[in-house]
Design a protein around this motif. Sequence first.
Motif, PDB file in Angstrom:
ATOM      1  N   HIS A   1      47.850 -32.505  38.687  1.00  0.00           N
ATOM      2  CA  HIS A   1      48.749 -31.117  38.778  1.00  0.00           C
ATOM      3  C   HIS A   1      47.402 -29.750  38.195  1.00  0.00           C
ATOM      4  O   HIS A   1      46.966 -30.257  36.829  1.00  0.00           O
ATOM      5  CB  HIS A   1      49.519 -30.848  38.610  1.00  0.00           C
ATOM      6  CG  HIS A   1      50.630 -32.251  38.934  1.00  0.00           C
ATOM      7  ND1 HIS A   1      52.433 -31.261  39.662  1.00  0.00           N
ATOM      8  CD2 HIS A   1      50.531 -33.572  40.085  1.00  0.00           C
ATOM      9  CE1 HIS A   1      52.232 -32.408  40.224  1.00  0.00           C
ATOM     10  NE2 HIS A   1      51.795 -33.410  40.374  1.00  0.00           N
TER      11      HIS A   1
ATOM     12  N   TYR B   1      49.151 -26.642  35.557  1.00  0.00           N
ATOM     13  CA  TYR B   1      50.545 -25.603  35.183  1.00  0.00           C
ATOM     14  C   TYR B   1      49.840 -24.555  34.017  1.00  0.00           C
ATOM     15  O   TYR B   1      48.807 -24.571  33.896  1.00  0.00           O
ATOM     16  CB  TYR B   1      51.256 -26.542  34.283  1.00  0.00           C
ATOM     17  CG  TYR B   1      52.376 -27.202  35.201  1.00  0.00           C
ATOM     18  CD1 TYR B   1      51.551 -29.003  35.097  1.00  0.00           C
ATOM     19  CD2 TYR B   1      53.324 -27.276  35.576  1.00  0.00           C
ATOM     20  CE1 TYR B   1      51.937 -29.755  36.129  1.00  0.00           C
ATOM     21  CE2 TYR B   1      54.597 -28.270  36.337  1.00  0.00           C
ATOM     22  CZ  TYR B   1      53.885 -30.037  36.052  1.00  0.00           C
ATOM     23  OH  TYR B   1      54.629 -30.056  37.069  1.00  0.00           O
TER      24      TYR B   1
ATOM     25  N   PRO C   1      55.839 -24.275  30.721  1.00  0.00           N
ATOM     26  CA  PRO C   1      54.823 -24.325  31.650  1.00  0.00           C
ATOM     27  C   PRO C   1      55.576 -24.517  32.550  1.00  0.00           C
ATOM     28  O   PRO C   1      57.038 -24.850  33.302  1.00  0.00           O
ATOM     29  CB  PRO C   1      54.058 -25.236  31.118  1.00  0.00           C
ATOM     30  CG  PRO C   1      54.387 -25.914  30.032  1.00  0.00           C
ATOM     31  CD  PRO C   1      56.402 -25.405  29.305  1.00  0.00           C
TER      32      PRO C   1
ATOM     33  N   HIS D   1      49.163 -27.973  43.033  1.00  0.00           N
ATOM     34  CA  HIS D   1      48.792 -29.446  42.817  1.00  0.00           C
ATOM     35  C   HIS D   1      47.908 -30.704  43.860  1.00  0.00           C
ATOM     36  O   HIS D   1      47.970 -29.444  44.725  1.00  0.00           O
ATOM     37  CB  HIS D   1      50.095 -30.448  42.558  1.00  0.00           C
ATOM     38  CG  HIS D   1      50.450 -31.348  43.908  1.00  0.00           C
ATOM     39  ND1 HIS D   1      51.480 -29.898  44.272  1.00  0.00           N
ATOM     40  CD2 HIS D   1      50.916 -31.835  44.428  1.00  0.00           C
ATOM     41  CE1 HIS D   1      52.655 -30.763  45.414  1.00  0.00           C
ATOM     42  NE2 HIS D   1      52.021 -31.588  45.153  1.00  0.00           N
TER      43      HIS D   1
ATOM     44  N   TYR E   1      47.184 -25.586  31.842  1.00  0.00           N
ATOM     45  CA  TYR E   1      46.965 -27.833  31.820  1.00  0.00           C
ATOM     46  C   TYR E   1      46.936 -27.804  33.623  1.00  0.00           C
ATOM     47  O   TYR E   1      47.089 -27.560  33.996  1.00  0.00           O
ATOM     48  CB  TYR E   1      48.293 -27.922  31.123  1.00  0.00           C
ATOM     49  CG  TYR E   1      48.987 -27.035  29.862  1.00  0.00           C
ATOM     50  CD1 TYR E   1      49.723 -26.421  29.643  1.00  0.00           C
ATOM     51  CD2 TYR E   1      48.210 -27.692  29.286  1.00  0.00           C
ATOM     52  CE1 TYR E   1      49.843 -26.261  28.767  1.00  0.00           C
ATOM     53  CE2 TYR E   1      48.831 -27.275  27.725  1.00  0.00           C
ATOM     54  CZ  TYR E   1      49.279 -26.292  28.109  1.00  0.00           C
ATOM     55  OH  TYR E   1      49.746 -25.971  25.934  1.00  0.00           O
TER      56      TYR E   1
ATOM     57  N   VAL F   1      49.170 -36.861  37.835  1.00  0.00           N
ATOM     58  CA  VAL F   1      51.050 -37.127  37.225  1.00  0.00           C
ATOM     59  C   VAL F   1      51.007 -38.498  38.252  1.00  0.00           C
ATOM     60  O   VAL F   1      51.132 -38.002  39.940  1.00  0.00           O
ATOM     61  CB  VAL F   1      51.170 -35.762  37.836  1.00  0.00           C
ATOM     62  CG1 VAL F   1      52.827 -36.230  38.069  1.00  0.00           C
ATOM     63  CG2 VAL F   1      51.330 -35.016  37.343  1.00  0.00           C
TER      64      VAL F   1
ATOM     65  N   THR G   1      53.554 -41.257  39.833  1.00  0.00           N
ATOM     66  CA  THR G   1      54.848 -41.687  39.908  1.00  0.00           C
ATOM     67  C   THR G   1      55.675 -43.171  39.222  1.00  0.00           C
ATOM     68  O   THR G   1      56.569 -43.447  39.661  1.00  0.00           O
ATOM     69  CB  THR G   1      55.337 -41.065  41.679  1.00  0.00           C
ATOM     70  OG1 THR G   1      54.327 -42.085  42.043  1.00  0.00           O
ATOM     71  CG2 THR G   1      55.234 -39.928  41.624  1.00  0.00           C
TER      72      THR G   1
ATOM     73  N   ALA H   1      53.364 -44.182  36.584  1.00  0.00           N
ATOM     74  CA  ALA H   1      53.965 -44.065  34.791  1.00  0.00           C
ATOM     75  C   ALA H   1      54.775 -43.936  34.717  1.00  0.00           C
ATOM     76  O   ALA H   1      55.555 -43.897  32.847  1.00  0.00           O
ATOM     77  CB  ALA H   1      52.177 -43.055  34.407  1.00  0.00           C
ATOM     78  N   GLY H   2      55.725 -42.727  35.317  1.00  0.00           N
ATOM     79  CA  GLY H   2      56.786 -42.231  34.476  1.00  0.00           C
ATOM     80  C   GLY H   2      56.526 -41.041  33.349  1.00  0.00           C
ATOM     81  O   GLY H   2      57.265 -40.207  33.430  1.00  0.00           O
ATOM     82  N   LYS H   3      55.253 -40.826  32.926  1.00  0.00           N
ATOM     83  CA  LYS H   3      54.790 -39.941  32.401  1.00  0.00           C
ATOM     84  C   LYS H   3      53.339 -39.099  32.527  1.00  0.00           C
ATOM     85  O   LYS H   3      53.022 -40.186  32.414  1.00  0.00           O
ATOM     86  CB  LYS H   3      54.968 -40.056  30.379  1.00  0.00           C
ATOM     87  CG  LYS H   3      53.860 -41.752  30.374  1.00  0.00           C
ATOM     88  CD  LYS H   3      54.739 -41.711  28.661  1.00  0.00           C
ATOM     89  CE  LYS H   3      54.413 -43.387  28.692  1.00  0.00           C
ATOM     90  NZ  LYS H   3      52.772 -43.140  28.387  1.00  0.00           N
ATOM     91  N   SER H   4      53.306 -37.901  31.484  1.00  0.00           N
ATOM     92  CA  SER H   4      51.847 -37.676  31.879  1.00  0.00           C
ATOM     93  C   SER H   4      51.371 -37.118  30.713  1.00  0.00           C
ATOM     94  O   SER H   4      52.253 -36.215  29.556  1.00  0.00           O
ATOM     95  CB  SER H   4      51.979 -36.244  32.988  1.00  0.00           C
ATOM     96  OG  SER H   4      52.021 -36.797  34.372  1.00  0.00           O
TER      97      SER H   4
ATOM     98  N   PHE I   1      49.503 -33.751  28.156  1.00  0.00           N
ATOM     99  CA  PHE I   1      48.854 -31.917  28.346  1.00  0.00           C
ATOM    100  C   PHE I   1      48.076 -32.372  27.440  1.00  0.00           C
ATOM    101  O   PHE I   1      48.382 -32.766  26.289  1.00  0.00           O
ATOM    102  CB  PHE I   1      50.374 -31.109  28.657  1.00  0.00           C
ATOM    103  CG  PHE I   1      51.509 -31.785  29.137  1.00  0.00           C
ATOM    104  CD1 PHE I   1      52.371 -32.403  30.104  1.00  0.00           C
ATOM    105  CD2 PHE I   1      51.106 -30.208  30.112  1.00  0.00           C
ATOM    106  CE1 PHE I   1      52.495 -32.234  30.798  1.00  0.00           C
ATOM    107  CE2 PHE I   1      51.791 -29.705  31.194  1.00  0.00           C
ATOM    108  CZ  PHE I   1      52.815 -30.837  31.361  1.00  0.00           C
ATOM    109  N   GLY I   2      46.451 -32.046  27.428  1.00  0.00           N
ATOM    110  CA  GLY I   2      46.444 -31.925  26.332  1.00  0.00           C
ATOM    111  C   GLY I   2      46.513 -30.323  25.852  1.00  0.00           C
ATOM    112  O   GLY I   2      47.479 -30.394  26.142  1.00  0.00           O
ATOM    113  N   ASP I   3      45.106 -30.046  25.136  1.00  0.00           N
ATOM    114  CA  ASP I   3      45.857 -28.601  24.580  1.00  0.00           C
ATOM    115  C   ASP I   3      45.258 -27.707  25.826  1.00  0.00           C
ATOM    116  O   ASP I   3      45.470 -26.446  25.474  1.00  0.00           O
ATOM    117  CB  ASP I   3      44.729 -28.633  23.459  1.00  0.00           C
ATOM    118  CG  ASP I   3      45.307 -28.929  22.176  1.00  0.00           C
ATOM    119  OD1 ASP I   3      44.722 -29.278  21.485  1.00  0.00           O
ATOM    120  OD2 ASP I   3      46.197 -29.618  22.209  1.00  0.00           O
TER     121      ASP I   3
END
Lengths: 110, 110
Positions: free
Chosen positions: B34, B36, B44, B49, B87, B91, B93, B95-98, B100-102
């Motif tokens: 993905h 953003y 964001p 994607h 960014y 993603v 589905t 895992a429920g979470k991703s 984000f780096g800088d």
Amino acid sequence: SQTIHQWPATLVQPVGSPLSLECTVEGTSNPNLYWYRQAAGRGLQLLFYSVGIGQISSEVPQNLSASRPQDRQFILSSKKLLLSDSGFYLCAWSLNYGYTFGSGTRLTVV
Amino acid sequence: DAKTTQPNSMESNEEEPVHLPCNHSTISGTDYIHWYRQLPSQGPEYVIHGLTSNVNNRMASLAIAEDRKSSTLILHRATLRDAAVYYCILVNTNAGKSTFGDGTTLTVKP
């Protein structure tokens, strides 16, 4: 269509005061909900996420807590704010894929 | 959750194409790639994607390497409004979470 509401846009709070930020989602059911924090010039740090009512996962130890009293409501709280709690707080939701973010709350603790 | 690596910053001239790279060498077979972008003081917003094949939409194109260990976001003609932090995240589905780096800060020069 799905929308996400986050308020307030800006907030200035004294050290030691409580905090309550609210996020609500419309147009979807049983979404995953997230609270992120962003320091100036940095990426997003995941604070909490929830896959259902009353289900909260905390990603980092901190002075904050989260609750999900209803399917489409996510609340970020603190009993006593610290200076280090200052930052840009973002709520987001996802369902099946991708994220939709709120407009954010800029919190300054003084 | 798998991580991504992006350059801290890139510059482009207005009206020229921009290629924003992202490395994700630990990507799993069920991770979607993905992109953003975030404008100052905003949350964001989704850009594009993909999973395996290259993707095009009205905002951008996504080129995914054959081994899926890297991808490139392509803005065909950069405008001043494309100046933002971009960014690249994975993603999943399940895992429920991703994470984000800088991100990459894109500067567009007139």
